[in-house]
Design a protein around this motif. Structure first.
Motif, mmCIF file in Angstrom:
data_model
loop_
_atom_site.group_PDB
_atom_site.id
_atom_site.type_symbol
_atom_site.label_atom_id
_atom_site.label_comp_id
_atom_site.label_asym_id
_atom_site.label_seq_id
_atom_site.Cartn_x
_atom_site.Cartn_y
_atom_site.Cartn_z
ATOM 1 N N GLU A 81 0.829 -1.203 0.000
ATOM 2 C CA GLU A 81 0.000 0.000 0.000
ATOM 3 C C GLU A 81 0.865 1.255 0.000
ATOM 4 O O GLU A 81 0.594 2.218 -0.733
ATOM 5 C CB GLU A 81 -0.917 -0.018 1.225
ATOM 6 C CG GLU A 81 -1.980 1.053 1.218
ATOM 7 C CD GLU A 81 -2.935 0.900 2.396
ATOM 8 O OE1 GLU A 81 -2.507 1.199 3.533
ATOM 9 O OE2 GLU A 81 -4.083 0.470 2.175
ATOM 10 N N LYS A 127 2.451 1.688 -3.421
ATOM 11 C CA LYS A 127 1.482 2.148 -4.419
ATOM 12 C C LYS A 127 1.261 3.662 -4.309
ATOM 13 O O LYS A 127 1.193 4.376 -5.324
ATOM 14 C CB LYS A 127 0.164 1.401 -4.241
ATOM 15 C CG LYS A 127 -0.656 1.295 -5.509
ATOM 16 C CD LYS A 127 0.037 0.383 -6.529
ATOM 17 C CE LYS A 127 -0.753 0.238 -7.803
ATOM 18 N NZ LYS A 127 -0.013 -0.538 -8.815
ATOM 19 N N TYR A 163 -1.088 -4.919 -5.393
ATOM 20 C CA TYR A 163 -0.131 -3.817 -5.283
ATOM 21 C C TYR A 163 1.047 -3.917 -6.251
ATOM 22 O O TYR A 163 1.599 -2.893 -6.654
ATOM 23 C CB TYR A 163 0.422 -3.759 -3.856
ATOM 24 C CG TYR A 163 -0.637 -3.615 -2.800
ATOM 25 C CD1 TYR A 163 -1.313 -2.406 -2.628
ATOM 26 C CD2 TYR A 163 -0.996 -4.686 -1.982
ATOM 27 C CE1 TYR A 163 -2.305 -2.273 -1.658
ATOM 28 C CE2 TYR A 163 -1.979 -4.553 -1.017
ATOM 29 C CZ TYR A 163 -2.625 -3.345 -0.861
ATOM 30 O OH TYR A 163 -3.613 -3.206 0.098
#
Length: 415
Positions: free
Chosen positions: A9, A12, A195
């Protein structure tokens, strides 16, 4: 949410910032990293000493210890590689094609970053920096998952690079390290499709094949190198002996090192008389086919069927006699891994048969396979040597870390 998902996360989010960062911003970050590594190299070397001590205690081979080891000189080379990447052209935003359709739509094909790249690799802390620098310049965030043998070295240098990124104004999530070196973390990374956009394995055959077999994330296969040098009957035998020595012995643990020499039967004895004194300097063990074993009278062992497909990564060389260039090509097609293959000959027609028929990322005429390298090819540092055909092949530099998208400009057209 697992730790890896949190890394994904974060990567990203960082990638969205990095993908539109200017060349100036990316270069500033790279220079900041180069400066930080230079200033804090003792921190990295101290961590590397811990890894080396543990590796020696666990009986790691000399060739693999060489891959793991850092020194001030090697760090200078790594920093030099970062500075070379700074000087390279930014691959992002290039217009590959442009055309205007009859309806007035203007269509451009532009290069863009791939997104988040994950890399699984083994005991080579230099890869940690090379990969981070290349992905950064090409606008990609990277998740690094090195082997347990280099974990302290990797943690130290990633910490240094993250600090440098923040100093340069980019999110530290552009570079992430998976600190859990268990098989479970590798398996989870192979399935982090939400991801990760592409996964690149770098290492030995078992690692690469495991990733290719198990990953649901798209994989670029790299590194597996069962490379050959073919000595033709019209070869300059002195040249051939020197090239073979370089290809086998300059650094036997790397993927572009030769693992097998193919020798035309007519010159077997004469060639080996010249080559063996070179190879003996490094105590190279020869593993021979029946004919060469009988002809050479060596005390080395006979080859098994498995030896022809083995990436030794050490001072071990398989010897196979062939009747002509076509038999050499056939042998390479059966046992090569599509990496690097060389022919030594004075005959251009024979060379052309080999160069045109051998299916490998790099083929050489009268030169060592050791040149298959991003730096040697003028690409700067490399992310790996791709042995597949989609989407990249051979040394993967900046351009190979981009994809493209179509940008379409109209003035109200409908279909």
């Amino acid at each position: 949410m697992s730790n890896l998902e949190l890394l994904g996360e974060e990567a990203k989010k960082a990638e969205r910032v990095l993908s539109i960062a200017s060349t100036e911003t990316k270069n500033k970050a790279l220079l900041s990293i180069a400066e930080a590594i230079t200033l804090r190299q003792k921190e990295w070397l101290d961590a590397n000493e811990i890894d080396l001590a543990a590796a020696k205690e666990n009986g790691m081979s000399t060739s693999l210890l060489d891959r793991l080891a850092l020194s001030e000189e090697r760090i200078k080379g790594i920093v030099k590689g970062i500075n070379e990447i700074v000087d390279l052209e930014d691959p992002v935003g290039a217009v590959l094609e442009r055309n205007t359709r009859p309806n007035g739509l203007m269509i451009e094909k532009r290069t863009v970053p791939m997104g988040v790249i994950a890399i699984i690799y083994e005991a080579r802390p230099n890869v940690t920096v090379d990969a981070a620098a290349l992905t950064l310049k090409s606008g990609n965030a990277v998740i690094l998952r090195g082997g347990k043998e280099a974990i302290n070295s990797n943690k130290a240098v990633v910490r240094i690079m993250k600090d440098a990124l923040e100093k340069a104004g980019l999110p530290s999530g552009c570079i992430s390290l998976v600190e859990d070196t268990s098989r479970e973390s590798a398996n989870e990374l192979m399935h982090l499709n939400k991801y990760v956009d592409v996964l690149i394995p770098r290492g030995g055959r078992n690692l690469i094949r495991s990733v290719v077999a198990n990953s649901t994330v798209p994989v670029i296969r790299t590194g597996e190198g069962v490379c050959h040098v073919y000595i033709d009957k019209e070869a300059d035998l002195d040249m051939g002996a020197e090239v073979l020595y370089n290809a086998k012995c300059s650094r036997p643990s790397v993927c572009n090192a030769a693992e097998c020499v193919l020798v035309h039967k007519d010159v077997l004895k004469d060639f080996m008389d010249k080559a063996v004194p070179y190879l003996q300097q490094k105590n190279v063990k020869l593993i021979c086919d029946e004919y060469s074993f009988d002809q050479l009278g060596q005390k080395d062992q006979k080859a098994t069927a498995e030896d022809w497909d083995t990436e030794f990564g050490d001072y071990i060389l398989a010897v196979k006699t062939v009747n002509d260039v076509n038999e050499a090509v056939e042998f390479v097609s059966l046992h090569g891994t599509g990496h690097s293959e060389a022919i030594i000959t004075k005959n251009k027609e024979t060379a052309d048969i080999f160069l045109n028929s051998v299916d490998a990322a790099a083929v050489y005429w009268n030169a060592s396979t050791r040149f298959t390298d991003g730096g040697e090819f003028g690409l700067g540092a490399e992310i790996g040597i791709s042995t597949q055909k989609l989407h990249a092949r051979g040394p993967m530099g900046l351009k190979e870390l981009t994809s493209y998208k179509y940008v379409v400009v109209g003035n109200g057209q409908v279909r």
